[in-house]
Design an enzyme around this catalytic site. Structure first.
Site, short mmCIF file in Angstrom:
data_model
loop_
_atom_site.label_atom_id
_atom_site.label_comp_id
_atom_site.label_asym_id
_atom_site.label_seq_id
_atom_site.Cartn_x
_atom_site.Cartn_y
_atom_site.Cartn_z
CG LEU A 162 -1.84 -1.22 1.32
CD1 LEU A 162 -2.72 -1.11 2.56
CD2 LEU A 162 -2.70 -1.37 0.07
CG HIS A 163 1.18 3.36 -3.33
ND1 HIS A 163 0.10 4.11 -3.79
CD2 HIS A 163 1.33 2.37 -4.24
CE1 HIS A 163 -0.35 3.61 -4.91
NE2 HIS A 163 0.37 2.53 -5.21
CD GLU A 164 -1.03 9.39 1.20
OE1 GLU A 164 -2.19 9.82 1.24
OE2 GLU A 164 -0.47 8.85 2.18
CG HIS A 171 -3.04 1.20 -2.46
ND1 HIS A 171 -1.68 1.03 -2.55
CD2 HIS A 171 -3.58 0.44 -3.44
CE1 HIS A 171 -1.40 0.20 -3.54
NE2 HIS A 171 -2.53 -0.17 -4.10
N GLY A 187 -8.26 3.68 -8.45
CA GLY A 187 -7.47 4.87 -8.81
C GLY A 187 -7.44 5.07 -10.32
CD GLN A 188 -8.58 8.19 -14.51
OE1 GLN A 188 -9.69 7.88 -14.05
NE2 GLN A 188 -8.25 8.02 -15.77
CE LYS A 189 -0.49 3.15 -11.30
NZ LYS A 189 0.26 2.24 -12.09
CG ASP A 190 -4.04 0.74 -12.32
OD1 ASP A 190 -3.00 0.57 -12.99
OD2 ASP A 190 -4.05 0.69 -11.08
NE ARG A 215 3.96 -4.63 -11.81
CZ ARG A 215 2.65 -4.92 -11.88
NH1 ARG A 215 1.77 -3.94 -11.92
NH2 ARG A 215 2.23 -6.16 -11.92
O1 PAF Z 1 -5.43 -2.50 -9.16
C1 PAF Z 1 -5.15 -3.52 -8.51
O2 PAF Z 1 -4.43 -3.47 -7.51
C2 PAF Z 1 -5.72 -4.86 -8.94
O3 PAF Z 1 -5.82 -4.93 -10.33
C3 PAF Z 1 -7.07 -5.18 -8.29
C4 PAF Z 1 -8.14 -4.18 -8.69
C5 PAF Z 1 -6.92 -5.18 -6.77
C6 PAF Z 1 -7.55 -6.57 -8.72
O4 PAF Z 1 -6.65 -7.57 -8.34
#
Ligand code: PAF
Length: 293
Positions: free
Chosen positions: A34-36, A38, A148-151, A188
Site C-alpha cells: 500500500l502507498h499513498e 491506496h 485509482g485513475q492511474k489504472d 511497482r
Molecule cells: O489495481 C489492482 O491493484 C488490482 O488490479 C485489483 C483491482 C486489486 C484486482 O486484483
C-alpha cells in the site's frame, strides 16, 4: 480492525453489516504494498461509508507467466500498520484457495475494452482482474468500491463489468496520486533503481506538455502522441511501449480530438520496471470518466 482470511467469514460479516446493522460498506480492492494512492481511496471510503473493508490479494490470474507475480511486493504486517491509522474495519487477506477453490473454472471477460493498450500488452490481464473482482464483489457485496485513475483502462473495465453483470456496487474513481516529481505512485515503483526513478518523472512531464498543447488548441491526436514520444525518448533510460490517444469512455483511437473526453495513456520501461500513466483531457465533457463523489 479484524483481519479476515476466509471467504465464508467475510461473507457473513458483510451480510450482518448490511442486513442487521443496516450500514453501508466501502470496499477498497488492492494487491497490498500500500502507498499513498491506496490510502487516498481508503480515506474516501472512510468518509462515505459506515464500514470500510480493504482487500489485500495478489491475484495470480492477472499476471502472465513471464510477469512479476512471484516477486510482487508482499508485506501484510506493513500494510496492516499503514491501515491502522485510517480506522479501517476489516482487512480481507485470503489465501489463493479461498478466492479460487480447487477446480475453479469460471472466468469473466469484458470484451473489447479489455483488448487494447494494457490488454494487448498483457494478454489475459483484464480477464484475471474481472474474474477476481467478480468474486470479491460477490463475497463483500459492498455499496461502493474504490479505484485509482492511474489504472485508467481498469476503471473502464470495472465499470462495464458492474453495469453488464448488474452488480449492486457503485464504482468510485479517484485521481492519481503523484510524487513531487510527478511520478505516479505505484507499488511497482519499489523496483526502480534511484536513477530510473528520477528518469521516470519524464512520463508526467510529457503528459503535462501534451495537456498544455491541447489547452492551446492542438487537436491532432498523432501530433500529440508524437510530442509525448519525443519528450520521453529524450530520456535515455526510458523505453516506450506505447503512447496512445483514445476516447476516454470507449477507448476508440482518436486521430482528431473533438468535444469528447480524451485519455492519453503511456506505458514505458525503466530498466526492468514497466510503468503506466495517463491523463484525461476535457474531463468536463458529459461522459468524462472521473467520478468525484
Ligand atoms: O489495481 C489492482 O491493484 C488490482 O488490479 C485489483 C483491482 C486489486 C484486482 O486484483
Amino acid at each position: 480492525m479484524e483481519i479476515i482470511n476466509r471467504r465464508q467469514r467475510m461473507s457473513s460479516v458483510s451480510r450482518k453489516v448490511r442486513r442487521e446493522l443496516d450500514k453501508t460498506i466501502g470496499l477498497v480492492p488492492t494487491m497490498g504494498a500500500l502507498h499513498e494512492g491506496h490510502l487516498s481511496l481508503v480515506r474516501e471510503a472512510r468518509r462515505m461509508c459506515d464500514v470500510v473493508i480493504v482487500s489485500v490479494f495478489v491475484n495470480p490470474k492477472q499476471f502472465a507467466p513471464h510477469e512479476d507475480f512471484s516477486r510482487y511486493p508482499r508485506d501484510l504486517t506493513k500494510d496492516t500498520m499503514a491501515l491502522s491509522d485510517y480506522n479501517v474495519d476489516y482487512i480481507f487477506a485470503p489465501p489463493a484457495e479461498e478466492i479460487y477453490p480447487k477446480g475453479f473454472s469460471t472466468y469473466v471477460e469484458v470484451e473489447r475494452l479489455s483488448e487494447q493498450l494494457e490488454g494487448a500488452a498483457r494478454p489475459g490481464h483484464f480477464r484475471g482482474v474481472a474474474t477476481v473482482l467478480t468474486v470479491l464483489f460477490n463475497i463483500v457485496r459492498a455499496d461502493f468500491a474504490y479505484f485509482g485513475q492511474k489504472d485508467a483502462q481498469q476503471t473502464l473495465v470495472v465499470k462495464r463489468l458492474v453495469r453488464d453483470l448488474a452488480f449492486d456496487t457503485e464504482i468510485v474513481i479517484l485521481p492519481t496520486v503523484r510524487e513531487d516529481s510527478g511520478l505516479a505512485l505505484s507499488s511497482r515503483n519499489a523496483y526502480l533503481e534511484p536513477e530510473d526513478k528520477r528518469a521516470a518523472a519524464v512520463i508526467y512531464r510529457a503528459l503535462s506538455h501534451a495537456e498544455a498543447a491541447y489547452s492551446e488548441g492542438e487537436r491532432n491526436g498523432k501530433k500529440i502522441a508524437d510530442m509525448i514520444r519525443a519528450d520521453i525518448e529524450a530520456e535515455p533510460r526510458a523505453e516506450i511501449e506505447y503512447v496512445s490517444v483514445n476516447d476516454a469512455d470507449t477507448l476508440e483511437r482518436l486521430d482528431r480530438l473533438d468535444d469528447r473526453s480524451v485519455l492519453i495513456a503511456v506505458a514505458a520501461r525503466f530498466g526492468k520496471t514497466r510503468l503506466i500513466d495517463n491523463i484525461i483531457l476535457n474531463k468536463t465533457s458529459k461522459t468524462g470518466q472521473l467520478v468525484m463523489p
